[in-house]
Design an enzyme around this catalytic site. Sequence first.
Site, PDB file in Angstrom:
ATOM      1  N   ALA A 205       0.662  -1.232  -0.064  1.00 62.19           N
ATOM      2  CA  ALA A 205      -0.139   0.306  -0.123  1.00 62.19           C
ATOM      3  C   ALA A 205       0.677   1.829  -0.075  1.00 62.19           C
ATOM      4  CB  ALA A 205      -1.217  -0.072   0.727  1.00 62.19           C
ATOM      5  N   CYS A 330      18.150   1.677   0.830  1.00 64.34           N
ATOM      6  CA  CYS A 330      19.697   0.484   1.402  1.00 64.34           C
ATOM      7  C   CYS A 330      19.002   1.064   3.350  1.00 64.34           C
ATOM      8  CB  CYS A 330      21.014   1.429   0.974  1.00 64.34           C
ATOM      9  SG  CYS A 330      21.412   2.871   1.289  1.00 64.34           S
TER      10      CYS A 330
END
Length: 386
Positions: A205, A330
């Site tokens: 979502a 990351c």
Amino acid sequence: MDMNVIYLDTASSTPVAQEVIDVMLGYLGAGSCYYNPSSAGHILGQQAADSVLEAKSVIANLLGCHSDEVIFTSGATEANNLALRGIAYAHAATGRHLVTSLIEHKSVLETCHALEHKGFVVTYLKPNSHGRIDPETVQKALRPDTLMVSLQYINNETGVIQPIHEIAALLEDAGVLFHVDAAQAVGKFAIDLEKTPIDLLSLSAHKFYGPKGIGCLIIRNRRYLKLEPMLTGGGQEFGLRSGTLPTHQIHGLKAALALACNCQTKNYTHVCDLKRQFIEGLQQSLSIKIHGDVAHSSPYIVNFSVKGISTEALINQLSAAVALSSGSACSSGTIDPSYVLRAMGIEGEDLYGAVRASFSQYHQYSEISAAVRHIISAVQRMQELE
Ligand SMILES: *Cc1c(COP(=O)(O)O)cnc(C)c1O
């Protein structure tokens, strides 16, 4: 938090749309429908359970599947894990071979690596130099013991659109299951599971203006397709995913998906204009290279390098003005060269200079032109310093 930063990192996450927040509030506080849907013994729990069924029905209608094929998870990472581990462990007696690609999201790649340690064999397909997986390479990778092929719809770093429809058709003929990580496609591209033979589909979502921490795995023909659950407990979601259903998140996902799908064409057209404006603006003053197949590319994402400028230098130089990304979010905080671009054969300056910008329907033309000005002047400052 600096509100003046121009946010061009929507592929990593989006804010929750106000109309979605309004819907979620109906399931959060005292006086709302905050009850446990599993407490069906009282009428209040039953109301919550009914509301979950309503949400599933809305989601199913938007995607072309059945309500009872929608399994809520904490997001696409969990949905990808459930698809891969769930199918692999439930069908290990039939086959132990899986096919995926070198450019998948880490939630697919790391799960495949974990399955290899459990005795499964995984083929990692290489994309062509434009970042596309050729359906023929999929066909060639199939073995008599192949259980499933898992591929993304849109690459999150390059925006390249994979030939999902062709691959779905060939896998249907071959009788091999097909899992699609559609996290960057849902709400942006029409997905009709009625027409496309995809067996399992992951979505999240927070990639389309819904809340973080909710997504789903669509499991077509769930009654006949066995999956090993990863979470056991109260047996929610037909025993496939135990845990109290987060009703406010579920209704957030539902509302965000409805909003995205209802405005899909309008949003798409606007974002196409934004991307064109961004690229043309940069090209007027800079020598840039665009990575990935431009003929099969999501308008929401562009990945490019500026000649002579490194990823880290550009992102850092702009950090207070324009939010760009090195590709994937990351967890380490350091910028490693992209394994996606590397798999496409991109190297040297192009690889170490790659930057991703991602757009949304809420961006204004003025924001894009301001971002372009910031990028151009940052590059010019860096060039002068040399
Ligand atoms: C964001 C993303 C995921 C992970 O989704 P979460 O809900 O954040 O776990 C997986 N695959 C792709 C392609 C994504 O873009």
